[in-house]
Every structure is written in C-alpha cells, then in structure tokens.
Write a protein that holds these residues in place. Structure first.
Motif, PDB file in Angstrom:
ATOM      1  N   VAL A 171       0.835  -1.206   0.000  1.00 53.73           N
ATOM      2  CA  VAL A 171       0.000   0.000   0.000  1.00 53.73           C
ATOM      3  C   VAL A 171       0.868   1.254   0.000  1.00 53.73           C
ATOM      4  O   VAL A 171       0.613   2.212  -0.739  1.00 53.73           O
ATOM      5  N   ASP A 172       1.921   1.246   0.800  1.00 52.08           N
ATOM      6  CA  ASP A 172       2.783   2.422   0.910  1.00 52.08           C
ATOM      7  C   ASP A 172       3.466   2.731  -0.418  1.00 52.08           C
ATOM      8  O   ASP A 172       3.480   3.890  -0.857  1.00 52.08           O
ATOM      9  N   ILE A 173       4.021   1.729  -1.076  1.00 51.74           N
ATOM     10  CA  ILE A 173       4.749   1.997  -2.318  1.00 51.74           C
ATOM     11  C   ILE A 173       3.803   2.420  -3.438  1.00 51.74           C
ATOM     12  O   ILE A 173       4.131   3.290  -4.259  1.00 51.74           O
ATOM     13  N   VAL A 174       2.588   1.855  -3.493  1.00 48.10           N
ATOM     14  CA  VAL A 174       1.618   2.268  -4.506  1.00 48.10           C
ATOM     15  C   VAL A 174       1.158   3.698  -4.240  1.00 48.10           C
ATOM     16  O   VAL A 174       0.970   4.493  -5.183  1.00 48.10           O
ATOM     17  N   ASN A 175       0.982   4.056  -2.975  1.00 44.60           N
ATOM     18  CA  ASN A 175       0.635   5.439  -2.645  1.00 44.60           C
ATOM     19  C   ASN A 175       1.686   6.413  -3.149  1.00 44.60           C
ATOM     20  O   ASN A 175       1.370   7.462  -3.728  1.00 44.60           O
ATOM     21  N   ARG A 176       2.965   6.107  -2.922  1.00 42.56           N
ATOM     22  CA  ARG A 176       4.048   7.003  -3.350  1.00 42.56           C
ATOM     23  C   ARG A 176       4.057   7.152  -4.871  1.00 42.56           C
ATOM     24  O   ARG A 176       4.232   8.258  -5.397  1.00 42.56           O
ATOM     25  N   ILE A 177       3.886   6.032  -5.567  1.00 48.39           N
ATOM     26  CA  ILE A 177       3.892   6.102  -7.025  1.00 48.39           C
ATOM     27  C   ILE A 177       2.703   6.909  -7.533  1.00 48.39           C
ATOM     28  O   ILE A 177       2.818   7.708  -8.474  1.00 48.39           O
ATOM     29  N   ALA A 178       1.533   6.734  -6.908  1.00 48.51           N
ATOM     30  CA  ALA A 178       0.346   7.483  -7.319  1.00 48.51           C
ATOM     31  C   ALA A 178       0.539   8.982  -7.122  1.00 48.51           C
ATOM     32  O   ALA A 178       0.126   9.795  -7.963  1.00 48.51           O
ATOM     33  N   LEU A 179       1.177   9.375  -6.023  1.00 46.09           N
ATOM     34  CA  LEU A 179       1.422  10.796  -5.779  1.00 46.09           C
ATOM     35  C   LEU A 179       2.412  11.365  -6.786  1.00 46.09           C
ATOM     36  O   LEU A 179       2.350  12.554  -7.121  1.00 46.09           O
ATOM     37  N   GLU A 183      -1.301  11.923 -13.247  1.00 49.10           N
ATOM     38  CA  GLU A 183      -1.888  11.797 -14.587  1.00 49.10           C
ATOM     39  C   GLU A 183      -2.233  10.354 -14.926  1.00 49.10           C
ATOM     40  O   GLU A 183      -2.845  10.093 -15.977  1.00 49.10           O
ATOM     41  N   ILE A 184      -1.860   9.401 -14.069  1.00 48.80           N
ATOM     42  CA  ILE A 184      -2.122   7.976 -14.297  1.00 48.80           C
ATOM     43  C   ILE A 184      -3.171   7.489 -13.306  1.00 48.80           C
ATOM     44  O   ILE A 184      -3.081   7.764 -12.107  1.00 48.80           O
ATOM     45  N   SER A 185      -4.161   6.752 -13.812  1.00 47.45           N
ATOM     46  CA  SER A 185      -5.180   6.164 -12.943  1.00 47.45           C
ATOM     47  C   SER A 185      -4.641   4.867 -12.369  1.00 47.45           C
ATOM     48  O   SER A 185      -4.369   3.915 -13.110  1.00 47.45           O
ATOM     49  N   LEU A 186      -4.481   4.818 -11.054  1.00 47.23           N
ATOM     50  CA  LEU A 186      -3.927   3.649 -10.368  1.00 47.23           C
ATOM     51  C   LEU A 186      -4.996   3.015  -9.482  1.00 47.23           C
ATOM     52  O   LEU A 186      -5.691   3.712  -8.739  1.00 47.23           O
ATOM     53  N   THR A 187      -5.104   1.699  -9.556  1.00 47.52           N
ATOM     54  CA  THR A 187      -6.039   0.960  -8.723  1.00 47.52           C
ATOM     55  C   THR A 187      -5.287  -0.146  -7.999  1.00 47.52           C
ATOM     56  O   THR A 187      -4.491  -0.862  -8.621  1.00 47.52           O
TER      57      THR A 187
END
Length: 653
Positions: A171-179, A183-187
């Motif tokens: 969860v933490d690494i996906v949050n960082r990448i999303a921030l 411009e990218i939709s991440l799920t």
C-alpha cells in the motif's frame, strides 16, 4: 586451492534477485514502474494473500512484441539505454534490465502482452526458465502475473513479516507512485477489495484526498518554485496539520520516489519553529535535468546522487516559506462540503440529559491544581499604578510570559544532575550493608538471575520519596528538605508523573469515565493507517475511545475518556499518531505510551501554587510510581545531601 569458475545463469539471476526483490512490495514497485515507462494511463494492481500467493499488474501501455518477450526476461536486456552516455541521462524509472529476470528467478511468472495487433502473446517462466509461449487474444497493453514468490528460495521467506505488514508495504509503495504520477489512474485491490483508486486526471490534490483523506486535502497548500536547474511543484500541509513521523513526506524526483534526508530537512526548515517537533504532510515533485541526477547508485533506485543539492535545498525551503506566508490568501483547488458545526449550547444541553453518560467521579478524584490556580503574573499586572498606559502594561506582560517559558525549562549543571548511583541514604550501618550486598548474586554464587546490588535503603529511596517539608517556591520549582538534605522539585515534571499514574491506573483497570458526543467525530486516514487502526479497535476501546469502522478509510468516534483535556479532535489525533508510529507490539507498552502522551498534553505549563497546594503536591508525590522522573524521563526531583552541599561550596579543603 579452490578453482575459479563462472557462475551459472540461474545462480546469477537468484543473486541479482536478492538485491532487487526483497519482498512482494518490491515486485509491485518494479512492475508498476515498467508499466509507467510503457506510457500506460491506467494501471491495476491486484494481490492475493498480501502478495505472497499472487501479484497481478495490468496496464494499457505499449506492450511487448512477440519476438522480444525472451529478451525482456534476460538480465541486462533493456530498451531504455543504448550506450554509456545514456547512463548519465536517465529519463525512465527502470533501465537496469534486472526486474523481470530477477522476478522470474524466484517465482512463477506469466505474461500476456499485446502491441495493439490482431494477436497477443502469452508466455510463462519459472526459476529463470521459459516454460511456453503461445498466441492469445488481448487488448493493447501488458498483464504480468507473479505467483509463489520465493518458492525455490525458502530461506528468504523467513525474513518476511506478517501478511498484514507485507500488505501495508505494498500500500505504501503504490501510494508514493500514485502521488508522483497524478496523470495515471492507479487501482490497488487486495483479495478482491479495492484499497485505492485514483482518477488519473492530473489533479495532485485529488490524489491526496484519495490517499490521505478529504480533510487533509482541504488543508494542503500549493508550493511552486524554479531556477535554471530545477522546477518544484507540490503540496504541503498547514502548520497546524502535523504527524508524529516523516512517513507522510514524499519527495519525487523526475517521477521517482526517493529518500533524501537533506531535502527532507530543507522542507522542515521552511516551517521554521511552527511544527513543534512534529512533521508535516508533504508531496514535492521535482523536475531536474537527468544530467544532474545519478540514479544508478542503488539496486532499487530509491537513493540517488544529486548535483547542486544545496541549491535545491534552498529552493525547497524558500518555496515552503512563501506558501505558509500566503496561507490566508491561498484558495483551494476544489471545495468540499464542510461538516455541520456543533454549538456549545447543544453540547451542554446534551450533557445535562440524565442517563446519557456516566458522569460520576472516581472515589479518588482530586481537582487539578491547574483548574484553581491563577496564571502567574496576573497579580503583578493588576497592582500597577493606574497612570501606567495600556501599551506599557502589555509589553511588560509579554516579557513576563517569556520569562515564565524560560524558567519552566530545567537547565541543571552537571554537578546537580542526579545519577543512578547518587540516590542513596547515608548510614552508619556499614557492616550490615556489606553483609546484605554480599548475600546477593553474583557474590552469593546463586544461579538465579542477577539483580542490581543495592541496599534496602537505596531501594526504598528509588521507589518512594521521603516526607518533605516545604521551604518555598522559586519560579517553576519547589524547595524542600528532609533530615538536612535539600530537594529541588520541578513542578511540571512532578505533576506529569502524578497525572501519568492516574491515567495509567484507570486504563489498566478499564475504568474510563466517558464523555458522550452529540454527533460522532469523523476521522479520515490514509489507506496505510486505516488498515493498521482497524486491527486496533479493541485496544482503542480499552483506551476509552469508542470508535467504529465507517468504511472508505474512515473511523467514527462516539465518546472519549474524560482524562482527555483541551481540543478533543487534536488530542485524539495525536494519540492515534502515537499508536501508528509506535513499534511496541504488546498492549501494556501501548497503554504506557498513551498515558505518557496524555499526561504531557494535560500538564503543559507551570501554575502558581499556593502553599497548601504545593504541600499537597509533595504529599502525593511520595506515593508516585517513580517520583524522581516523569514518564518521558525528565527529572522531577534533585536531591542534594549535606555531603553534596559541602562539595559544592568546597568545604573541608
């Protein structure tokens, strides 16, 4: 002498995997970064059993041609660099050509990819060996499924944490990448349940709302700055919105999340002294010429080497300072519906209703000194001459408050500092004490665990304070004596110790007197914190916080313990931050942590005690669990014996 030989390809792949693939979160990071490099605008990550069973990453990027699938799973094969000059001009997230090869060396991997043609390609790898490749049907993009991670290297499984911890890492690494890529939709989905979904519309504040909650997003300020080498954009929280750790600071360099202490310190410097030892919530996106960045210094690329780091630090500090100065004039990117305000009259009417909450006081209830004492300096101001102007009186009052703040912080010289071996009682029974101590381990030769070698008098003094006679007060300190010894008592630390003992006793006995709320308070959290707190709801109830899961990363609080004083929302948020940042696992340690934090918040400054109140404080301090220190370790009592005083004044020389 052993012969030198070349390692096999499979063994070198497993060694490389040990550097790149540490846990399931490492697999997610590498695959998502590859999807971003493939110009994907939508990425979906699904994990089963916290990634230990299966990880799936699907994107709508450019895909891989059928004749290049084998190359994609070979070490040091990449489409992102051509020669040595490209190493100093890295514009992509992945470039080392190790990710897919390392993953395939320690797991079962299946890939389904299409470049947009009539047919797609499906292939499978296990242990670094290709199992099959065939034609298939699929939309443009790539889907990689990783299963049974570390199946052929079971020794690495023992270094993994619990499934809950591994999921939080993902969860933490996906949050960082999303921030870093609004411009990218991440799920992100775990066992079929969606944990995170970002719209991908380029609105960074909207991503912050999805990750950290809407209330946090409303209090974020925009920071912008640039110079000839760097362009800075991001969001930082207002000075009154803080957390207890640096975990909420995300620094992204050219879209890559990095860890850099120097840049984090520059961000904190922009707040000056407004944080009070806490940390802000911040997302800083830095765009720099790739020639100024060396990202090839660490296998996972989280650490980079920067040229002109000092110039970038100054740019960050000035940008944050300017954003805080313009805080009142800043307008949010979007307005969210505020919660209904509750008036004090409605709350008071609710409290007066019978049988709503238990308002009985405990038998040992005592009125806090801070509730009856008048602030110091009030008498001095009112006794001034009537002819003194209002402006002069205000200046003197401000000077008096500054003086109180300075005197409240104990600054002891080393000579007066209490040492562990300095808490003793002078006695003439020397022979008796020698006999008692030699009977203790290790002198006695017993096999039981050794205990500190102290006399009974030492043990008594360490645990209990003798009956003290009050001599007077000076600033924030009490002066007392006992049998010719002088005692100096820090009023604030002593009151904090008593407050801590009282709160901890109520927590351990589960005797928390509750204050009900007319309407429940809503607390938003990031996905990471929300998942951790859901498992702590029974502990929160033991602390007196009646909270329930409301979904969408939200908890509702219906009542709180009466020992919480001040602004309830702020106090509860600080307690929750303490729980989230604590590394203690057992409930006893967490109870002590919460009690210490509550005592520190409830007793924040000294008060002007009367003689009776000061004497009562000394009396209650005799039965404290540790009268010589508060719960944080701050000295509360310093004892100067006759011998110490003689040494201080150099008597007998």
């Amino acid at each position: 002498m052993a012969k030198i030989h070349e390692l096999s390809e499979n063994l070198t792949n497993q060694i490389a995997a040990g550097e790149v693939i540490e846990r399931p979160a490492s697999v997610v990071k590498e695959l998502v970064e590859n999807a971003i490099d493939a110009q994907a605008s939508r990425i979906r990550v699904e994990v089963q059993n916290s990634g230990l069973k299966q990880i799936s990453v699907q994107d709508n990027g450019s895909g891989i041609a059928p004749d290049q699938v084998d190359l994609a799973f070979m070490r040091h094969a990449t489409s992102k660099i051509q020669d040595e000059h490209d190493l100093f001009n890295i514009a992509t997230l992945g470039f080392r050509g190790e990710a897919l090869a390392s993953i395939a060396a320690v797991a079962h991997v299946e890939i389904l990819t299409s470049t947009g043609g009539q047919t797609a390609t499906r292939a499978a790898f296990a242990g670094g060996v290709k199992k099959f490749q065939e034609d298939a049907g699929s939309a443009k993009g790539t889907k990689i499924t990783v299963g049974d991670i570390f199946y052929n290297t079971p020794a690495r499984l023992k270094y993994l944490k619990s499934p809950k911890t591994e999921l939080l890492k993902i969860v933490d690494i996906v949050n960082r990448i999303a921030l870093g890529h609004p411009e990218i939709s991440l799920t992100l989905a775990s066992d079929g349940k969606v944990l995170l979904r970002t719209p991908g519309n380029g609105n960074l504040k909207q991503d912050v709302a999805n990750i950290y909650g809407r209330k946090v997003a409303e209090k974020m300020l925009t920071v912008e700055n640039e110079d000839p080498d760097f362009t800075l954009y991001g969001l930082v929280s207002e000075a009154n919105l803080t957390r207890s750790s640096r975990n909420f600071i995300s620094i992204l360099l050219n879209g890559r999340y990095i860890k850099n202490y120097q840049l984090s310190s520059a961000l904190l410097d922009g707040y000056g002294n407004k944080l009070g030892g806490k940390y802000p919530i911040a997302v800083l996106a830095i765009e720099a010429d790739p020639l100024l960045v060396d990202v090839n210094v660490h296998p996972t690329k989280e650490e980079v080497r920067l040229s002109k780091e000092k110039e970038l630090s100054r740019l960050i500090t000035s940008a944050v300072t300017e954003a805080l100065m313009d805080e009142d004039e800043a307008s949010p990117l979007f307005q969210l519906t505020p919660f209904k305000d509750k008036t004090q009259l409605d709350q008071l009417e609710f409290n007066l209703k019978p049988n709503v909450v238990d308002t009985r006081r405990p038998d040992d209830f005592q009125l806090e000194v801070s509730q009856v004492a008048e602030p110091e300096g009030k008498t001095d101001i009112t006794n001034k001459k009537e002819t003194e102007t209002k402006e002069t009186a205000e200046k003197k009052e401000n000077k008096q408050e500054e003086k109180e703040e300075k005197t409240s912080a104990p600054e002891y010289v080393d000579l007066n500092q209490v040492r562990e071996d300095d808490q003793y009682v002078l006695t003439k029974s020397w022979d008796q004490h020698v006999k008692e101590q030699t009977a203790l381990p290790p002198f006695a030769g017993g096999e039981e665990a050794a205990s500190p070698v102290t006399s009974k008098a030492d043990q008594l003094l360490r645990q209990h304070l003798p009956a003290l006679r009050l001599l007077g007060q000076m600033g924030g300190y009490l002066l007392a004596e006992h049998e010719g010894d002088l005692y100096l008592i820090d009023q604030v630390a002593a009151r904090r110790r008593l407050e801590y003992d009282q709160i901890l006793a109520s927590l351990e006995k589960d005797e928390n007197y509750q204050q009900g709320l007319l309407e429940p308070l809503v607390f938003d959290f990031s996905v990471y914190d929300y998942q951790k707190l859901k498992d702590q709801l029974p502990l929160l109830r033991q602390l007196g916080l009646e909270m329930e899961d409301f979904g969408q990363n939200t908890l509702l609080m219906h009542s709180y313990p009466t020992w919480l004083k001040g602004e309830v929302t702020v106090q509860v948020r600080e307690l929750l931050d303490q729980l989230l940042s604590s590394r203690e696992n057992d409930g006893k340690s967490l109870l002590k942590l919460v009690a210490a934090k509550a005592a520190e918040s409830n007793v924040s400054r000294r008060v002007n005690l009367t003689g009776a109140e000061a004497a009562d404080l000394l009396l209650r301090l005799q039965t404290a669990s540790d009268p010589y220190r508060d719960a944080s370790g701050q000295l509360a009592v310093v004892r100067l014996s006759q011998n110490d005083l003689s040494k201080l004044f150099k008597k007998g020389k």
